[in-house]
Scaffold this motif. Structure first.
Motif, PDB file in Angstrom:
ATOM      1  N   SER A  14      -4.122 -13.110   5.936  1.00 43.27           N
ATOM      2  CA  SER A  14      -4.433 -12.212   4.840  1.00 43.27           C
ATOM      3  C   SER A  14      -3.523 -12.429   3.645  1.00 43.27           C
ATOM      4  CB  SER A  14      -4.327 -10.774   5.307  1.00 43.27           C
ATOM      5  OG  SER A  14      -4.403  -9.905   4.244  1.00 43.27           O
ATOM      6  N   HIS A  49      -4.709 -15.213   1.712  1.00 47.25           N
ATOM      7  CA  HIS A  49      -5.963 -14.845   1.050  1.00 47.25           C
ATOM      8  C   HIS A  49      -5.665 -14.081  -0.233  1.00 47.25           C
ATOM      9  CE1 HIS A  49     -10.226 -13.618   0.897  1.00 47.25           C
ATOM     10  NE2 HIS A  49      -9.699 -12.532   0.331  1.00 47.25           N
ATOM     11  N   ASP A  50      -4.740 -13.103  -0.128  1.00 52.20           N
ATOM     12  CA  ASP A  50      -4.392 -12.297  -1.294  1.00 52.20           C
ATOM     13  C   ASP A  50      -3.767 -13.154  -2.400  1.00 52.20           C
ATOM     14  OD1 ASP A  50      -5.353 -10.175  -0.061  1.00 52.20           O
ATOM     15  OD2 ASP A  50      -3.443  -9.206   0.384  1.00 52.20           O
ATOM     16  N   ALA A  80      -5.940  -2.879   9.735  1.00 46.13           N
ATOM     17  CA  ALA A  80      -5.822  -4.040  10.617  1.00 46.13           C
ATOM     18  C   ALA A  80      -5.822  -5.295   9.748  1.00 46.13           C
ATOM     19  CB  ALA A  80      -6.969  -4.062  11.610  1.00 46.13           C
ATOM     20  N   VAL A  81      -4.729  -6.042   9.826  1.00 46.11           N
ATOM     21  CA  VAL A  81      -4.531  -7.172   8.905  1.00 46.11           C
ATOM     22  C   VAL A  81      -4.616  -8.499   9.664  1.00 46.11           C
ATOM     23  CG1 VAL A  81      -2.985  -8.138   7.153  1.00 46.11           C
ATOM     24  CG2 VAL A  81      -2.951  -5.693   7.624  1.00 46.11           C
ATOM     25  N   PRO A  82      -5.491  -9.395   9.222  1.00 44.31           N
ATOM     26  CA  PRO A  82      -5.540 -10.707   9.880  1.00 44.31           C
ATOM     27  C   PRO A  82      -4.349 -11.557   9.458  1.00 44.31           C
ATOM     28  CG  PRO A  82      -7.075 -10.652   8.062  1.00 44.31           C
ATOM     29  CD  PRO A  82      -6.482  -9.278   8.156  1.00 44.31           C
ATOM     30  N   LEU A  98       0.804  -1.225   0.000  1.00 45.65           N
ATOM     31  CA  LEU A  98       0.000   0.000   0.000  1.00 45.65           C
ATOM     32  C   LEU A  98       0.836   1.274   0.000  1.00 45.65           C
ATOM     33  CD1 LEU A  98      -2.902  -0.955   2.416  1.00 45.65           C
ATOM     34  CD2 LEU A  98      -2.798  -1.087  -0.058  1.00 45.65           C
ATOM     35  N   VAL A 144     -14.093 -10.096  10.220  1.00 47.80           N
ATOM     36  CA  VAL A 144     -13.788  -9.976   8.784  1.00 47.80           C
ATOM     37  C   VAL A 144     -12.473 -10.696   8.485  1.00 47.80           C
ATOM     38  CG1 VAL A 144     -13.250  -8.370   6.927  1.00 47.80           C
ATOM     39  CG2 VAL A 144     -15.048  -7.818   8.551  1.00 47.80           C
ATOM     40  N   PRO A 145     -12.453 -11.573   7.481  1.00 50.81           N
ATOM     41  CA  PRO A 145     -11.240 -12.364   7.236  1.00 50.81           C
ATOM     42  C   PRO A 145     -10.184 -11.669   6.376  1.00 50.81           C
ATOM     43  CG  PRO A 145     -12.993 -13.083   5.790  1.00 50.81           C
ATOM     44  CD  PRO A 145     -13.580 -11.995   6.637  1.00 50.81           C
ATOM     45  N   VAL A 146     -10.406 -10.432   6.007  1.00 54.45           N
ATOM     46  CA  VAL A 146      -9.445  -9.707   5.163  1.00 54.45           C
ATOM     47  C   VAL A 146      -9.048  -8.416   5.887  1.00 54.45           C
ATOM     48  CG1 VAL A 146     -10.368 -10.642   3.014  1.00 54.45           C
ATOM     49  CG2 VAL A 146     -11.314  -8.513   3.932  1.00 54.45           C
ATOM     50  N   PRO A 147      -8.013  -7.714   5.400  1.00 47.53           N
ATOM     51  CA  PRO A 147      -7.631  -6.460   6.052  1.00 47.53           C
ATOM     52  C   PRO A 147      -8.774  -5.444   6.071  1.00 47.53           C
ATOM     53  CG  PRO A 147      -5.898  -7.177   4.567  1.00 47.53           C
ATOM     54  CD  PRO A 147      -7.054  -8.089   4.327  1.00 47.53           C
ATOM     55  N   VAL A 148      -8.821  -4.686   7.157  1.00 46.14           N
ATOM     56  CA  VAL A 148      -9.854  -3.654   7.304  1.00 46.14           C
ATOM     57  C   VAL A 148      -9.164  -2.301   7.445  1.00 46.14           C
ATOM     58  CG1 VAL A 148     -11.838  -2.883   8.646  1.00 46.14           C
ATOM     59  CG2 VAL A 148     -11.333  -5.320   8.492  1.00 46.14           C
ATOM     60  N   LEU A 149      -9.514  -1.379   6.574  1.00 44.18           N
ATOM     61  CA  LEU A 149      -8.965  -0.022   6.629  1.00 44.18           C
ATOM     62  C   LEU A 149      -9.995   0.868   7.309  1.00 44.18           C
ATOM     63  CD1 LEU A 149      -6.743   2.046   5.700  1.00 44.18           C
ATOM     64  CD2 LEU A 149      -8.155   2.417   3.675  1.00 44.18           C
ATOM     65  N   ILE A 150      -9.568   1.509   8.398  1.00 41.69           N
ATOM     66  CA  ILE A 150     -10.515   2.309   9.186  1.00 41.69           C
ATOM     67  C   ILE A 150      -9.966   3.708   9.415  1.00 41.69           C
ATOM     68  CG2 ILE A 150     -11.828   2.425  11.338  1.00 41.69           C
ATOM     69  CD1 ILE A 150     -10.909  -0.658  11.530  1.00 41.69           C
ATOM     70  N   LEU A 195     -13.574  -6.185  13.262  1.00 37.36           N
ATOM     71  CA  LEU A 195     -12.171  -6.590  13.411  1.00 37.36           C
ATOM     72  C   LEU A 195     -12.059  -8.031  13.880  1.00 37.36           C
ATOM     73  CD1 LEU A 195     -10.441  -3.441  14.943  1.00 37.36           C
ATOM     74  CD2 LEU A 195     -10.272  -4.321  12.635  1.00 37.36           C
ATOM     75  N   ARG A 228      -6.151 -15.025  -4.608  1.00 36.31           N
ATOM     76  CA  ARG A 228      -7.048 -14.339  -5.525  1.00 36.31           C
ATOM     77  C   ARG A 228      -6.463 -14.245  -6.914  1.00 36.31           C
ATOM     78  NH1 ARG A 228      -7.752  -9.286  -4.598  1.00 36.31           N
ATOM     79  NH2 ARG A 228      -6.422  -9.063  -2.819  1.00 36.31           N
ATOM     80  N   LEU A 276      -5.831   4.599  -2.882  1.00 35.19           N
ATOM     81  CA  LEU A 276      -5.358   3.218  -2.993  1.00 35.19           C
ATOM     82  C   LEU A 276      -5.681   2.601  -4.343  1.00 35.19           C
ATOM     83  CD1 LEU A 276      -6.379   1.635   0.416  1.00 35.19           C
ATOM     84  CD2 LEU A 276      -4.101   2.205  -0.393  1.00 35.19           C
TER      85      LEU A 276
END
Lengths: 290, 150
Positions: free
Chosen positions: A283, A286-287, A278-280, A165, B135-141, B132, A290, B25
Motif C-alpha cells: 500500500s 501504491h500511495d 486493513a492495509v496490504p 490518518l 483489493v490492492p489498497v487499504p480497506v476501511l471497514i 480483503l 499516486r 478522513l
C-alpha cells in the motif's frame, strides 16, 4: 438542507385493517421502526414499533397472564396507529422537520407530494444529520489510532497509514503482541520461571523494535505497548480500553491454500469496537505512486 | 489524505455509518469521494405472455434509483466541502467494487457491514472477507452494531 436529502424513498405502507402481528413482522423484516398507514392514496397515520409494543400483552408476566396471548393477531393497525401526524414536503427544511419530530414526540414524518407519500423521514435520519453537523467542526483524521505491529511485511504500510490518518496532534499507539506459541511444547519440561523469562526477553526485544519504528518524525503523541497472548484478543481488548477510534492492521500476503484462511484482519473486522483499516503490504508503494 | 476514496453503499442504513468516518478522513484534505452502489443485474419482467419490462429498462430504472439515493449522501458530504462523484454499477458486487477501485484509482475503499438479513448485493461479512483478499489498497471497514459512531 432539505428533507429530500435525508428522507427514505423505499418504504412499505400499511393498511388500517392489517393485523398488528403482520405489521410487526413487516417492520422487523424491513428493519424499520415506523411505517405510514394509507387510506386509499392518502396518509391516514403512522404506526411505530413502540405503539405495537404498547398494544401488545404486558411485559410484566403476572399481568400478561390475564391477557389473551393472541392480542396482536386480533388487533389491527387501526387500533394502534397514530392519526393526525403532521406531514412535510421534500423541500421542507430539515430544521423544521426536526422541530416537528421533537414537538410531537414522533418516530417519523411522512413526506408527501400533494397527498401521496414519497418518503419517510425518521428521527434517526435527523440525528445522523445533526451528528454530521456537530462533527464537522473537528479537523480531519482520527483522535486515537491503534496500529497492530507484527514486524512482518505489512508493518511499514500499516504504520504509514496509521500516521497519515491520525488527527494532527492526535494519538498513535503501536501494539505488538508476543505469542508464546512454544509454551505448550515446553511446559512439561521447563520450569515456569524459565518460560516467563523467555517471554520477558521477547517482550523487551519487541519494545526496542517498536522504538526503532519511531522514525516518522511525526508530531503525534506516540505510545508503544507490548502485550503477551493472542494478537486478535489483545488488540480487541486494548482498542476497547484505550477507546481507539481506528484500528490499523496489516494484511499479510498469503499464497496457496493459506490465501483462503481468515487472518487477523477478518477477525478484527468482525469484533472490533471501532472501524478497522486493513492495509496490504504494498500500500505504501501504491500511495507513493499516486 | 489525498487522491480519492471509494465508498461502497448498499442502500441500507447500516451501511451509511461509514459516511461519517469518511467525512472525518476527507474533509479539508482535497480528497474526492466516489460513492458507489452496486445493483444486481436486471431480469425480464413478464406478466403471462406479455413482456412488461425489458432488462435494459429494469436496469435503467435501478440506476436512476441508485443515483437518487447516492445524491442524498453526496449532499451530506458536500456540506462538509468534500467533492463527490456518483457511480451506480450493475453486476456482481465484488467485481464491481474492484472495477470501480481500478477506474477511480482510489487509494482507500470504505464500507460498513450490514446487520444480517442482507438482500442480494448487500455488504456482508463474506463479501468483506473476499475484498480483503483482493483489493490492492487499504480497506476501511465499520462493522454493524458499533457502540460508538463517527
Amino acid at each position: 438542507m432539505r428533507v429530500k436529502t435525508l428522507m427514505r424513498t423505499r418504504f412499505s405502507t400499511l393498511t388500517p385493517d392489517l393485523s398488528l402481528a403482520r405489521a410487526r413482522e413487516l417492520m422487523a423484516r424491513e428493519r424499520v421502526t415506523c411505517l405510514p398507514v394509507m387510506h386509499g392514496s392518502q396518509v391516514a397515520g403512522v404506526l411505530s414499533v413502540d405503539a405495537i409494543r404498547g398494544a401488545g400483552p404486558s411485559v410484566v408476566p403476572a399481568l400478561a397472564r390475564h391477557e389473551p396471548p393472541d392480542a396482536l393477531a386480533r388487533l389491527t393497525v387501526r387500533d394502534a396507529m397514530r392519526v393526525g401526524v403532521p406531514t412535510v414536503r421534500a423541500e421542507t427544511p430539515v430544521e423544521t422537520a426536526a422541530l416537528l419530530l421533537a414537538d410531537g414526540d414522533l418516530e417519523a414524518l411522512p413526506v408527501v407530494d400533494g397527498e401521496s407519500p414519497v418518503g419517510m423521514l425518521t428521527r434517526q435520519d435527523v440525528l445522523g444529520f445533526l451528528a454530521d453537523a456537530l462533527d464537522g467542526d473537528r479537523g480531519p483524521g482520527f483522535d486515537h489510532v491503534l496500529v497492530l505491529v507484527d514486524f512482518g511485511e505489512g508493518t511499514d504500510a500499516a504504520l504509514a497509514a496509521g500516521s497519515r490518518l491520525a488527527r494532527r496532534a492526535g494519538r498513535l499507539t503501536l501494539l505488538h503482541v508476543v505469542t508464546p506459541r512454544w509454551r505448550w511444547l515446553l511446559a512439561g519440561a521447563e520450569p515456569i520461571g524459565t518460560l516467563d523469562w523467555l517471554v520477558r526477553q521477547r517482550r523487551d526485544r519487541a519494545l526496542a523494535l517498536l522504538r526503532q519504528l519511531d522514525r516518522t518524525g511525526t508530531p503525534l503523541d506516540l505510545g508503544r505497548i507490548v502485550a503477551v497472548g493472542d494478537p486478535v484478543e489483545q488488540a480487541l481488548a486494548l482498542a476497547a480500553r484505550l477507546e481507539a477510534d481506528l484500528l490499523v492492521v496489516g494484511r499479510p500476503v498469503r499464497r496457496g491454500l493459506r490465501r483462503w484462511r481468515p487472518g487477523p484482519a477478518e477477525a478484527l473486522v468482525a469484533r472490533a469496537p471501532c472501524p478497522v483499516l486493513a492495509v496490504p503490504p504494498r500500500s505504501a508503494d501504491h500511495d507513493a505512486g499516486r | 489524505m489525498q487522491g480519492s476514496v471509494l465508498v461502497v453503499l448498499d442502500g441500507r442504513r447500516a451501511g451509511e455509518r461509514i459516511v461519517g468516518w469518511v467525512r472525518r478522513l476527507a474533509s479539508g484534505t482535497g480528497a474526492t469521494v466516489h460513492l458507489l452502489t452496486v445493483r444486481e443485474p436486471g431480469r425480464l419482467v413478464r406478466a403471462g405472455d406479455r413482456t412488461v419490462a425489458f432488462v435494459d429498462e429494469v436496469e435503467a430504472a435501478d440506476r436512476a434509483e441508485g443515483l437518487t439515493y447516492l445524491a442524498g449522501i453526496a449532499t451530506r458530504l458536500g456540506v462538509a466541502g468534500i467533492p463527490t462523484r456518483l457511480d451506480v454499477r450493475v453486476g456482481r458486487t465484488v467485481e464491481a467494487i474492484l472495477d470501480a477501485q481500478r477506474d477511480t484509482r482510489a487509494g482507500l475503499v470504505a464500507l460498513a457491514t450490514g446487520d444480517g438479513g442482507a438482500p442480494r448485493g448487500a455488504v456482508t461479512e463474506a463479501l468483506v472477507a473476499e475484498l480483503l483478499r483482493r483489493v490492492p489498497v487499504p480497506v476501511l471497514i465499520a462493522r454493524a452494531g458499533l457502540a460508538r459512531a463517527a
